[in-house]
Design a protein around this motif. Sequence first.
Motif, PDB file in Angstrom:
ATOM      1  N   ILE A 204       0.862  -1.179   0.000  1.00  0.00           N
ATOM      2  CA  ILE A 204       0.000   0.000   0.000  1.00  0.00           C
ATOM      3  C   ILE A 204       0.897   1.227   0.000  1.00  0.00           C
ATOM      4  CG2 ILE A 204      -1.772   1.284   1.243  1.00  0.00           C
ATOM      5  CD1 ILE A 204      -2.704  -1.383   2.425  1.00  0.00           C
ATOM      6  N   ALA A 205       0.849   1.999  -1.061  1.00  0.00           N
ATOM      7  CA  ALA A 205       1.746   3.149  -1.192  1.00  0.00           C
ATOM      8  C   ALA A 205       1.301   4.277  -0.271  1.00  0.00           C
ATOM      9  CB  ALA A 205       1.760   3.632  -2.630  1.00  0.00           C
ATOM     10  N   PRO A 206       2.255   5.016   0.308  1.00  0.00           N
ATOM     11  CA  PRO A 206       1.877   6.180   1.123  1.00  0.00           C
ATOM     12  C   PRO A 206       1.243   7.247   0.247  1.00  0.00           C
ATOM     13  CG  PRO A 206       4.254   6.132   0.754  1.00  0.00           C
ATOM     14  CD  PRO A 206       3.709   4.847   0.225  1.00  0.00           C
ATOM     15  N   GLU A 207       0.437   8.095   0.856  1.00  0.00           N
ATOM     16  CA  GLU A 207      -0.225   9.160   0.112  1.00  0.00           C
ATOM     17  C   GLU A 207       0.806  10.141  -0.415  1.00  0.00           C
ATOM     18  OE1 GLU A 207      -3.658  12.614   0.787  1.00  0.00           O
ATOM     19  OE2 GLU A 207      -3.410  10.972   2.221  1.00  0.00           O
ATOM     20  N   ILE A 208       0.701  10.465  -1.692  1.00  0.00           N
ATOM     21  CA  ILE A 208       1.654  11.375  -2.316  1.00  0.00           C
ATOM     22  C   ILE A 208       1.286  12.814  -1.948  1.00  0.00           C
ATOM     23  CG2 ILE A 208       2.743  12.070  -4.468  1.00  0.00           C
ATOM     24  CD1 ILE A 208       3.080   9.120  -3.770  1.00  0.00           C
ATOM     25  N   PRO A 209       2.180  13.539  -1.267  1.00  0.00           N
ATOM     26  CA  PRO A 209       1.849  14.905  -0.854  1.00  0.00           C
ATOM     27  C   PRO A 209       1.881  15.874  -2.033  1.00  0.00           C
ATOM     28  CG  PRO A 209       4.136  14.418  -0.312  1.00  0.00           C
ATOM     29  CD  PRO A 209       3.548  13.151  -0.860  1.00  0.00           C
ATOM     30  N   GLU A 210       1.179  16.989  -1.899  1.00  0.00           N
ATOM     31  CA  GLU A 210       1.268  18.033  -2.910  1.00  0.00           C
ATOM     32  C   GLU A 210       2.667  18.611  -2.881  1.00  0.00           C
ATOM     33  OE1 GLU A 210      -1.697  21.012  -2.795  1.00  0.00           O
ATOM     34  OE2 GLU A 210      -3.385  19.597  -2.744  1.00  0.00           O
ATOM     35  N   ARG A 211       3.227  18.838  -4.047  1.00  0.00           N
ATOM     36  CA  ARG A 211       4.609  19.285  -4.132  1.00  0.00           C
ATOM     37  C   ARG A 211       4.684  20.708  -4.661  1.00  0.00           C
ATOM     38  NH1 ARG A 211       8.659  15.889  -4.106  1.00  0.00           N
ATOM     39  NH2 ARG A 211       9.780  17.068  -5.690  1.00  0.00           N
ATOM     40  N   ALA A 212       5.499  21.506  -3.979  1.00  0.00           N
ATOM     41  CA  ALA A 212       5.753  22.845  -4.485  1.00  0.00           C
ATOM     42  C   ALA A 212       6.739  22.739  -5.640  1.00  0.00           C
ATOM     43  CB  ALA A 212       6.330  23.716  -3.369  1.00  0.00           C
ATOM     44  N   GLU A 213       6.808  23.788  -6.451  1.00  0.00           N
ATOM     45  CA  GLU A 213       7.747  23.783  -7.570  1.00  0.00           C
ATOM     46  C   GLU A 213       9.166  23.623  -7.051  1.00  0.00           C
ATOM     47  OE1 GLU A 213       9.145  26.740 -11.230  1.00  0.00           O
ATOM     48  OE2 GLU A 213       7.389  27.202  -9.998  1.00  0.00           O
ATOM     49  N   SER A 214       9.930  22.742  -7.691  1.00  0.00           N
ATOM     50  CA  SER A 214      11.290  22.462  -7.250  1.00  0.00           C
ATOM     51  C   SER A 214      12.178  23.688  -7.438  1.00  0.00           C
ATOM     52  CB  SER A 214      11.859  21.272  -8.031  1.00  0.00           C
ATOM     53  OG  SER A 214      13.165  20.989  -7.597  1.00  0.00           O
ATOM     54  N   LYS A 215      12.882  24.085  -6.374  1.00  0.00           N
ATOM     55  CA  LYS A 215      13.797  25.222  -6.439  1.00  0.00           C
ATOM     56  C   LYS A 215      15.198  24.733  -6.117  1.00  0.00           C
ATOM     57  CE  LYS A 215      10.272  28.624  -5.114  1.00  0.00           C
ATOM     58  NZ  LYS A 215       9.894  29.675  -4.146  1.00  0.00           N
ATOM     59  N   GLY A 216      16.176  25.421  -6.667  1.00  0.00           N
ATOM     60  CA  GLY A 216      17.541  24.998  -6.431  1.00  0.00           C
ATOM     61  C   GLY A 216      17.853  23.738  -7.220  1.00  0.00           C
ATOM     62  N   LYS A 217      18.722  22.916  -6.665  1.00  0.00           N
ATOM     63  CA  LYS A 217      19.127  21.694  -7.358  1.00  0.00           C
ATOM     64  C   LYS A 217      18.027  20.641  -7.329  1.00  0.00           C
ATOM     65  CE  LYS A 217      24.107  21.987  -6.433  1.00  0.00           C
ATOM     66  NZ  LYS A 217      25.281  21.260  -5.880  1.00  0.00           N
ATOM     67  N   LEU A 218      18.026  19.796  -8.345  1.00  0.00           N
ATOM     68  CA  LEU A 218      17.154  18.633  -8.334  1.00  0.00           C
ATOM     69  C   LEU A 218      17.624  17.676  -7.254  1.00  0.00           C
ATOM     70  CD1 LEU A 218      16.939  17.863 -12.163  1.00  0.00           C
ATOM     71  CD2 LEU A 218      15.067  18.705 -10.735  1.00  0.00           C
ATOM     72  N   LYS A 219      16.697  17.156  -6.494  1.00  0.00           N
ATOM     73  CA  LYS A 219      17.038  16.174  -5.472  1.00  0.00           C
ATOM     74  C   LYS A 219      16.789  14.775  -6.055  1.00  0.00           C
ATOM     75  CE  LYS A 219      16.475  18.867  -1.255  1.00  0.00           C
ATOM     76  NZ  LYS A 219      16.610  20.182  -1.902  1.00  0.00           N
ATOM     77  N   MET A 220      17.881  14.094  -6.379  1.00  0.00           N
ATOM     78  CA  MET A 220      17.822  12.773  -7.000  1.00  0.00           C
ATOM     79  C   MET A 220      18.229  11.716  -5.982  1.00  0.00           C
ATOM     80  SD  MET A 220      19.620  11.491 -10.553  1.00  0.00           S
ATOM     81  CE  MET A 220      21.321  11.539  -9.954  1.00  0.00           C
ATOM     82  N   VAL A 221      17.522  10.584  -5.988  1.00  0.00           N
ATOM     83  CA  VAL A 221      17.764   9.561  -4.977  1.00  0.00           C
ATOM     84  C   VAL A 221      18.095   8.219  -5.627  1.00  0.00           C
ATOM     85  CG1 VAL A 221      15.297   8.976  -4.792  1.00  0.00           C
ATOM     86  CG2 VAL A 221      16.836   8.458  -2.889  1.00  0.00           C
ATOM     87  N   TYR A 222      19.029   7.511  -4.995  1.00  0.00           N
ATOM     88  CA  TYR A 222      19.256   6.099  -5.305  1.00  0.00           C
ATOM     89  C   TYR A 222      18.989   5.310  -4.034  1.00  0.00           C
ATOM     90  CZ  TYR A 222      21.266   1.547  -5.949  1.00  0.00           C
ATOM     91  OH  TYR A 222      21.415   0.182  -5.995  1.00  0.00           O
TER      92      TYR A 222
END
Length: 387
Positions: A204-222
């Motif tokens: 069961i996936a967690p609820e996806i929160p509303e996201r503000a426009e990305s500012k600064g660097k892109l946050k990339m995850v591995y």
Amino acid sequence: MTDILIITNYFPPETGAASNRIFHLANGLQKHNFNVSVLTPLPNYPTGQIFEDYKGKFKSSSIENNIIIHRLWIYASNSKNKLLRLIAMLSYSFSLCWFFAWNKIPKTVIIQSPPLLVAFTSMLFLRSKKRKLILNVSDLWPIAGLELGAFKKNFSYKLLEKIERFNYKHTDLVLGQSNEIINHVKSLFPEKDTFLYRNYPDFIAPEIPERAESKGKLKMVYAGLLGIAQGIYKLCQELDYTHVQLHIYGTGAEREKIQALISNNSELDVIYHGEVSRDKLHEALIGYDLTIIPLLNRIYGSVPSKIFEYARLGLPMIYFGGGEGEEIIEQYNLGWIAEAGNYNNLNTIISKIKSLDLELKNREQIIKTAIEYFDFSKQLDLLIEKI
């Protein structure tokens, strides 16, 4: 209720894609009124040491989620020494032989491969006209080992090829996680019954929160195994951090090298978060702009299960591994493709995503795609018809 036995090298409380895959299969079959039992080693992955709660035991049996689990002795090791790895595999094979000799085995058995030797032991001892053997092939060994540089085309490799063919020949049904695996099996045994069984997630996936426009660097995850095949250490070295900040979750053989690299090079915008539980990881992942799925070298037959898990979380992906995974990303519009092994191309794509203000993939659409096309329950229903 139909009795069914699953033989695997990985199972919870061990973490990782292989453990999750087999757990979901066992749990799904149990919910469909199968009487499921699992044969697995005492937990030891990925540390190569028996977990604290199981130390000093030769065998441990328990009932968890109405599944009977038999954990057998293994000489645990994650050493790079090939001989020690072989001894570890042989020790578990020995335990399997001991179990087969003293216990009644159901008429339906699902066997995980690789490891080839474990699958071979099971095939050799459980062959019977009265028993249905199902081989779940998640990676093509020894081909994958050759592409990773773990093997050379010598006598040992030819022996492993013979073992691989023996396993395919004596199974009644092959489950392959990719079309490449299915095609490979069919090239050797054209009449063999096969079934494309993707590593779809079941959570069961967690609820996806509303996201503000990305500012600064892109946050990339591995997030995942920090092993040689994934090449995260090299990724940390080769990324251009002008437009991106890299976050890392997980553990593995390269963990200490990665931590040392971060500590000694402050200009690298990399943050290592360690290993966290799957639920906590899912909650963390949905807070990032995008994720990266890398493979140091393209591995024939491999389709990372992360593709389907991240899609369910609505997380846009950069796929950097080649092969069939690229086709899935493009077909379902899940993210971007960077040419495998080409870090200049990867950095260019990241730069375009940020500097050209390219719209990040629509998360709601990614989730809808996952629900429609990567549905674990629908796939399991089709598998049960084959069983």
